[in-house]
Design a protein around this motif. Structure first.
Motif, mmCIF file in Angstrom:
data_model
loop_
_atom_site.group_PDB
_atom_site.id
_atom_site.type_symbol
_atom_site.label_atom_id
_atom_site.label_comp_id
_atom_site.label_asym_id
_atom_site.label_seq_id
_atom_site.Cartn_x
_atom_site.Cartn_y
_atom_site.Cartn_z
ATOM 1 N N ARG A 1 2.615 1.566 -3.574
ATOM 2 C CA ARG A 1 0.892 1.522 -4.735
ATOM 3 C C ARG A 1 0.546 3.539 -4.407
ATOM 4 O O ARG A 1 0.373 3.892 -5.446
ATOM 5 C CB ARG A 1 0.027 1.047 -4.559
ATOM 6 C CG ARG A 1 0.555 -0.640 -5.313
ATOM 7 C CD ARG A 1 0.117 -1.096 -5.510
ATOM 8 N NE ARG A 1 0.891 -2.346 -6.263
ATOM 9 C CZ ARG A 1 -0.122 -3.285 -6.666
ATOM 10 N NH1 ARG A 1 -1.233 -2.999 -6.274
ATOM 11 N NH2 ARG A 1 0.476 -4.602 -7.018
ATOM 12 N N THR A 2 -0.155 3.518 -3.522
ATOM 13 C CA THR A 2 -0.220 4.664 -3.014
ATOM 14 C C THR A 2 1.288 5.841 -2.387
ATOM 15 O O THR A 2 0.272 7.304 -2.575
ATOM 16 C CB THR A 2 -1.126 5.397 -1.792
ATOM 17 O OG1 THR A 2 -0.063 4.749 -0.497
ATOM 18 C CG2 THR A 2 -2.434 4.779 -1.495
ATOM 19 N N SER A 3 2.280 6.095 -3.727
ATOM 20 C CA SER A 3 3.280 6.431 -3.273
ATOM 21 C C SER A 3 4.000 7.065 -1.937
ATOM 22 O O SER A 3 4.831 8.167 -2.101
ATOM 23 C CB SER A 3 3.715 8.032 -4.316
ATOM 24 O OG SER A 3 1.930 7.922 -4.365
ATOM 25 N N ARG A 4 3.584 6.630 -0.626
ATOM 26 C CA ARG A 4 3.333 7.293 0.579
ATOM 27 C C ARG A 4 5.099 7.079 0.510
ATOM 28 O O ARG A 4 6.121 7.749 0.699
ATOM 29 C CB ARG A 4 3.139 6.355 1.251
ATOM 30 C CG ARG A 4 2.064 6.830 2.265
ATOM 31 C CD ARG A 4 0.717 6.089 2.867
ATOM 32 N NE ARG A 4 -0.218 6.505 1.869
ATOM 33 C CZ ARG A 4 -1.791 6.659 2.554
ATOM 34 N NH1 ARG A 4 -1.901 7.027 3.874
ATOM 35 N NH2 ARG A 4 -2.293 7.635 1.912
ATOM 36 N N GLU B 1 0.719 -1.074 -0.079
ATOM 37 C CA GLU B 1 -0.147 0.222 0.126
ATOM 38 C C GLU B 1 0.861 1.441 -0.104
ATOM 39 O O GLU B 1 0.930 2.003 -0.385
ATOM 40 C CB GLU B 1 -1.030 0.287 1.095
ATOM 41 C CG GLU B 1 -1.678 0.909 1.216
ATOM 42 C CD GLU B 1 -3.092 0.926 2.303
ATOM 43 O OE1 GLU B 1 -2.963 0.255 3.156
ATOM 44 O OE2 GLU B 1 -3.548 1.882 2.462
ATOM 45 N N LEU C 1 7.492 6.590 -1.835
ATOM 46 C CA LEU C 1 8.292 7.319 -2.267
ATOM 47 C C LEU C 1 8.660 8.661 -1.710
ATOM 48 O O LEU C 1 9.343 10.063 -1.711
ATOM 49 C CB LEU C 1 7.544 7.459 -3.617
ATOM 50 C CG LEU C 1 8.796 8.595 -4.618
ATOM 51 C CD1 LEU C 1 9.425 7.655 -5.697
ATOM 52 C CD2 LEU C 1 7.872 9.532 -5.364
ATOM 53 N N ILE C 2 7.047 9.522 -1.405
ATOM 54 C CA ILE C 2 7.262 10.899 -0.674
ATOM 55 C C ILE C 2 8.043 11.133 0.771
ATOM 56 O O ILE C 2 8.979 12.144 0.011
ATOM 57 C CB ILE C 2 5.591 11.402 -0.385
ATOM 58 C CG1 ILE C 2 4.866 11.342 -1.196
ATOM 59 C CG2 ILE C 2 5.706 12.879 -0.100
ATOM 60 C CD1 ILE C 2 3.384 11.269 -1.235
#
Lengths: 67, 255, 307
Positions: free
Chosen positions: B18-21, B15, B23-24
């Motif tokens: 996929r929700t780019s957490r 998750e 990466l952020i």
């Protein structure tokens, strides 16, 4: 600005661009947004550094699964 | 960790990706790791550029790697904290709102397992991000300032890690207790402010988890760290985990 | 053996009595229809049985087990199922299988079987966020039956779907009846009547009646035979003759209606009579009894306004 400064700033600019490009790619393919209208989100993540993309990616995107 | 929890941890990490957490958080950490030493290095230039027009003479002591570390702690303590709260405040409450938490609750999975999985994925998130920030911060500070104690810097980041672990757990625990992500965000901000204010009180202040980032500076300088914030944080986290689990157990869908 | 036993279950929300002493039992292998108007307490009961909410008082057993012990023995499909939109259908089923402790090979085999059975093979590797309502519902059924549970709870499985989706999901449920016990709530009479062996009618938080669908229909509703003639006169003359035989019948325009039971007993005499009279029979139609009569009867008995 001397060359050293520019070279040192370059990674910073690249990272910020990475965030903005991810936002832009998502923004172009998306139709539904949370909170504010589509155009407002563009301004937010383009012109507010760091927090703009972060807030857009976390809370601007309406998941397609929502009713 | 049981087999069951492993599969929920897998879900949590997937998750985050996929929700780019993931990466952020990593990008934010790396940016902080670059901005901090640069700010310290160029601060005299920046200020004198403004100061010159106002005809004020400003004198600076020699800028050292300590200034860079101070900036690093300050930026992480503010920007990092807010970004982490923004990322984690929906971790349970968001699943309550959209109903997906029911998928786990009707299966033979205890609420404590759900929370443990969230904590483990928080660990993964923090380690990845802090590795990123240590990489950029380490390189820039080593390049710009002489005498940077690289090895002690790596070791000192453990305190930053513990600090963010506390922020993350508190956010998840409050998120498990309330119905809406925004309430978890406001709640954690409140706890964070309280802990910062508490830090100024002489008697109980040293036990505040807001004191953890300061330990980074102390450790880099080669001084022994203080045990009080570690004990204080441990006790606080136990209380939050306990309360969060209890309130999560009592949650019922009510639409 | 009763696989679901519910005894005197109540649920109170403040001053609202959502469930008021619900007692029922469901035999293994049945397709059990749980029928009631919106707001009657159907979802509340299913949520208590699946452990999502707790009852104010009363007890229940599923597969002989109470509380969390029962969680391995049922599958559940919510009224508005919501799954992680960032997952693919296959990943969701894989997670579900792991949570029930399924062994890896067995899990893989069952996932393929379920994807095929529910007709979502093509969408299996797409994100759930992009699924249509019908696909989401079929994935919902797949995740509910993946681990071969003893009981499956389906909360209004077709009410949110368009007619095509409804038909698909209902025929899927019909396939499932051979594999497991089904507890299905609905406010659509027709679906329950066609799908379920046994029915309980709930209104205002309490059970009005629990009975086998067939018994319920036999006792409370009548199947009817309609005989349509070429003219009104023929229909009326036929009616008079049937009444003279001492049987009960009704007429409206071209059609004489008589209960199926009577018709079955007296069909040769009636057909003779029609032949002798020289009336031309246009159509002979058998109309099944419907639950609607029963439903209306039990809902209105409680003095409710069905607006």
């Amino acid at each position: 600005m001397d060359t050293q400064t520019i070279v040192l700033l370059l990674p910073l600019i690249i990272l910020e661009l990475v965030l903005k490009i991810i936002c832009l790619r998502d923004w172009l393919h998306r139709e539904r947004f949370k909170g504010v209208p589509k155009s407002a989100w563009l301004l937010i993540f383009l012109f507010i550094n760091l927090f703009g993309p972060v807030v857009y990616l976390l809370y601007g995107r309406k998941t397609d699964g929502d009713y | 960790m049981t087999f069951l929890e492993k599969s929920i941890v897998k879900k949590e990490i997937l998750e985050m990706v996929r929700t780019s957490r993931l990466l952020i958080w990593t990008v934010v950490c790396m940016i902080i790791g670059i901005v901090s030493p640069l700010t310290a290095y160029y601060l005299p230039d920046i200020i004198s550029a403004f100061g010159a027009t106002e005809n004020i003479a400003i004198s600076f002591g020699k800028i050292t790697y300590q200034d860079s570390v101070e900036q690093y702690i300050k930026n992480f303590g503010q920007i990092g904290t807010i970004v982490l709260i923004l990322m984690m405040m929906g971790s349970v409450a968001g699943e309550k709102v959209d109903g997906s938490v029911q998928f786990l609750l009707v299966r033979p999975v205890g609420t404590i397992s759900i929370l443990v999985a969230k904590f483990v994925s928080l660990l993964v998130l923090l380690v990845t991000g802090l590795l990123g920030s240590m990489l950029t911060m380490g390189f820039y500070t080593w390049y710009l300032f002489p005498g940077f104690p690289g090895f002690r810097f790596i070791y000192a980041n453990l305190f930053l890690f513990l600090y963010f672990f506390a922020i993350g757990i508190i956010t998840i625990a409050i998120s498990a207790s309330v119905r809406k992500p925004i309430l978890a965000g406001i709640g954690t901000l409140g706890v964070w402010l309280l802990a910062s204010i508490m830090g100024a009180i002489r008697s109980i202040g040293p036990f505040s988890f807001a004191k953890l980032p300061e330990q980074v500076i102390q450790t880099i300088e080669g001084f022994p760290f203080e045990w009080q914030p570690i004990v204080g944080t441990a006790i606080l986290l136990c209380l939050f985990i306990l309360a969060g689990t209890m309130l999560f157990n009592r949650w019922e869908p009510n639409d | 053996m009763a696989i679901i036993e519910v005894s005197n279950l109540t649920k109170r929300y403040g001053s609202v009595q959502a469930l008021d002493g619900v007692t029922l039992s469901v035999e293994e292998g049945r397709v059990f229809g749980f029928l009631g108007p919106n707001g009657a307490g159907k979802t509340t009961l299913i949520r208590i049985l699946t452990g999502l909410i707790s009852a104010t008082s009363g007890t229940f057993r599923i597969n002989g087990q109470v509380d969390d012990g029962s969680k391995g023995s049922f599958g559940y499909l919510a009224q508005q199922p919501s799954y992680y939109s960032w997952m693919t259908g296959r990943e969701l089923l894989d997670l579900s299988g792991s949570l029930y402790g399924m062994e890896k090979n067995e899990k893989g085999r069952r996932i393929r079987e379920m994807l095929h059975l529910c007709g979502i093979e093509e969408a299996a590797d797409r994100r759930i966020g992009g699924y249509s309502g019908g696909m989401r519902q079929r994935l919902g059924i797949a995740q509910a039956i993946l681990h071969s549970p003893k009981v499956v709870f389906l909360d209004e499985p077709v009410s949110a779907l368009d007619p095509v989706g409804r038909k698909e999901v209902l025929s899927l449920i019909a396939i499932l009846r051979e594999r497991t016990t089904i507890f299905m709530s609905s406010h659509i009479l027709d679906d329950v009547q066609r799908t379920c062996d046994e029915v309980a009618i709930i209104n205002k938080g309490s059970i009005r009646i629990q009975e086998k669908t067939k018994t319920l229909l036999r006792l409370h509703a009548q199947p009817i035979v309609h005989m349509e003639f070429e003219s009104k006169t023929a229909a009326h003359q036929c009616l008079i003759q049937i009444m003279e035989m001492g049987l009960h019948a009704t007429v409206s325009d071209f059609t004489v209606s008589i209960s199926s039971e009577t018709y079955a007993q007296e069909s040769s005499r009636i057909l003779n009579l029609i032949g002798n009279g020289g009336w031309k029979l246009e159509k002979l139609e058998h109309q099944e009894a419907t639950l609607e009569d029963v439903f209306m009867h039990h809902i209105q008995e409680a003095g409710d306004d069905l607006s």
